[in-house]
Design an enzyme around this catalytic site. Structure first.
Site, PDB file in Angstrom:
ATOM      1  N   GLU A 141      43.293  27.247  34.503  1.00  0.00           N
ATOM      2  CA  GLU A 141      42.673  28.557  34.684  1.00  0.00           C
ATOM      3  C   GLU A 141      43.413  29.633  33.904  1.00  0.00           C
ATOM      4  OE1 GLU A 141      42.304  27.802  39.425  1.00  0.00           O
ATOM      5  OE2 GLU A 141      43.654  29.364  38.734  1.00  0.00           O
ATOM      6  N   CYS A 154      46.668  36.293  32.456  1.00  0.00           N
ATOM      7  CA  CYS A 154      47.536  35.328  33.135  1.00  0.00           C
ATOM      8  C   CYS A 154      47.119  33.923  32.695  1.00  0.00           C
ATOM      9  CB  CYS A 154      47.335  35.525  34.634  1.00  0.00           C
ATOM     10  SG  CYS A 154      48.212  34.345  35.638  1.00  0.00           S
TER      11      CYS A 154
END
Ligand code: SAH
Ligand code: SF4
Length: 367
Positions: free
Chosen positions: A95, A127
């Site tokens: 992710e 991120c």
């Protein structure tokens, strides 16, 4: 067996030059492709229109430009967070989450003129993941609950940044900060993570400043020391979450290997070497590590160290019963630390409605 095409983001400039030389191309060709990739943000051979058709065909046959499929993506209801779940060719899921800050609607105190239009520096923090899964087993963490799958290659790490950079480009926006805080333990995949840092930082390519990158580690002591020796400008964050070895061991198995004192000694070494401030990450778990007593114990341990504490209320996960600390208690925790001389910020939880916490989406989809 047909050979697996090389991921172009796995190559640094010398490796790309060698490859093109072996194809009989002139020396300047590698730089041309490098700039196409990292400055123009091309993601397919057809976009390199200044190259010959035959070279583009060879690139298409022997190189991969997109190393994953978008399995799903989710936008938070406030529209500020986009989480993407990527599927790698071997079926593993990783992710990356983009958080937007500084838009006028996000913070009405910021005037529109300062934050909109060309050249405005809205914060776009990305991120990214460094591993599929994680071997460290922190009990509160969705990625830890998944277990370790594999290391990502440097190119698979870089490609997450390129994916978002390409997505933002039509809106005339850029990624402004990169945090290695997605799935995985960056220092358990040290070489590939740092190779990704170097590739993103390359002055002839993407030229992304190391000061705008942050690596977060569970606290692997030898790697913290190695990182300190390398004297990079990358920010360092340490996931501490407890001020006492027994309490830390209960939620972070890594504490069996490296005790808090050893981690803090390595942090002092880092500060001595780099003169840079260390960030301590602290997930506030109700009744577990959020009392004023814990804050005082933490302050005593951190005294004299150039640091600050980044506290964030726990993102609850399916595999752990702990709950988030409420705002009021979080504020008391912060004040207690600050009264003892340790700066602390409480981060807002972002993207809670899209399971933007580390590993949470893969955990939900990947079962
Ligand atoms: N493995 C690295 C980086 C990835 S985790 C590390 O542990 O530092 C990124 C951050 O998210 C870490 O500080 C981690 O402790 C924190 N984290 C993990 N699960 C969380 C949760 N459920 N709620 C809040 N923070 C969490
Ligand atoms: Fe791994 Fe970091 Fe999650 Fe711990 S908090 S399990 S080190 S990703």
């Amino acid at each position: 067996m047909t050979p697996v095409p090389t991921l172009i983001y796995d190559l640094d400039l010398p490796a790309l030059s060698d490859l093109l030389k072996s194809w009989g191309e002139p020396a300047y060709r590698a730089k041309q492709i490098w700039q196409g990739l990292y400055q123009h943000l091309y993601n397919s051979p057809e976009q390199f229109t200044s190259l010959s058709k035959s070279l583009r065909e060879r690139m298409a046959a022997e190189l991969t430009f997109i190393p994953f499929k978008v399995k799903t993506y989710l936008d938070s209801s406030d529209g500020f967070t986009r989480k993407t779940l990527f599927e790698l060719p071997d079926g593993n899921l990783i992710e990356a989450v983009l958080m937007r800050y500084g838009d006028p609607a996000d913070n009405p105190q910021i005037s529109t003129s300062a934050t909109s239009g060309r050249g405005a520096r809205k914060r776009r923090t990305l991120c990214i993941s460094t591993q599929a899964g994680c071997a460290m087993g922190c009990v509160f963490c969705a990625t830890g609950q998944l277990g370790y799958k594999r290391n990502l290659s440097s190119g698979e790490i870089v490609a997450q940044v390129m994916y978002y950079a390409q997505m933002l480009k039509p809106q005339d926006e850029v990624v402004t900060n990169v945090v290695f805080m997605g799935m995985g333990e960056p220092f358990h995949n040290y070489d590939n993570t740092l190779a990704a840092v170097d590739r993103l930082n390359d002055a002839d390519g993407y030229n992304f400043g190391t000061r705008r990158m942050t690596i977060s580690t569970v606290g692997l002591v030898p790697q913290i020391r190695r990182f300190a020796d390398e004297q990079r400008q990358v920010n360092l964050a340490i996931s501490l979450h407890a001020a006492d070895d027994e309490e830390r061991l209960a939620i972070m198995p890594v504490n069996k290997r490296y005790k808090i004192d050893e981690v803090l000694d390595a942090c002092r070494y880092y500060v001595d070497k780099t003169h840079r401030r260390v960030t301590f990450e602290w997930a506030l778990i109700s009744g577990v590590n959020d009392t004023p007593e814990v804050a005082r114990k933490l302050a005593a341990r951190l005294k004299g160290l150039l640091c600050h504490v980044n506290a964030i209320p726990l993102n609850p996960t399916a595999g752990y019963a702990g709950q988030a600390t409420d705002r009021e208690r979080a504020e008391i925790f912060k004040q207690t630390l600050e009264q003892a001389g340790i700066p602390c910020t409480i981060r807002m939880r972002r993207g809670i409605d899209i399971q933007a916490g580390c590993g949470q989406l893969a955990g939900a989809v990947g079962k």
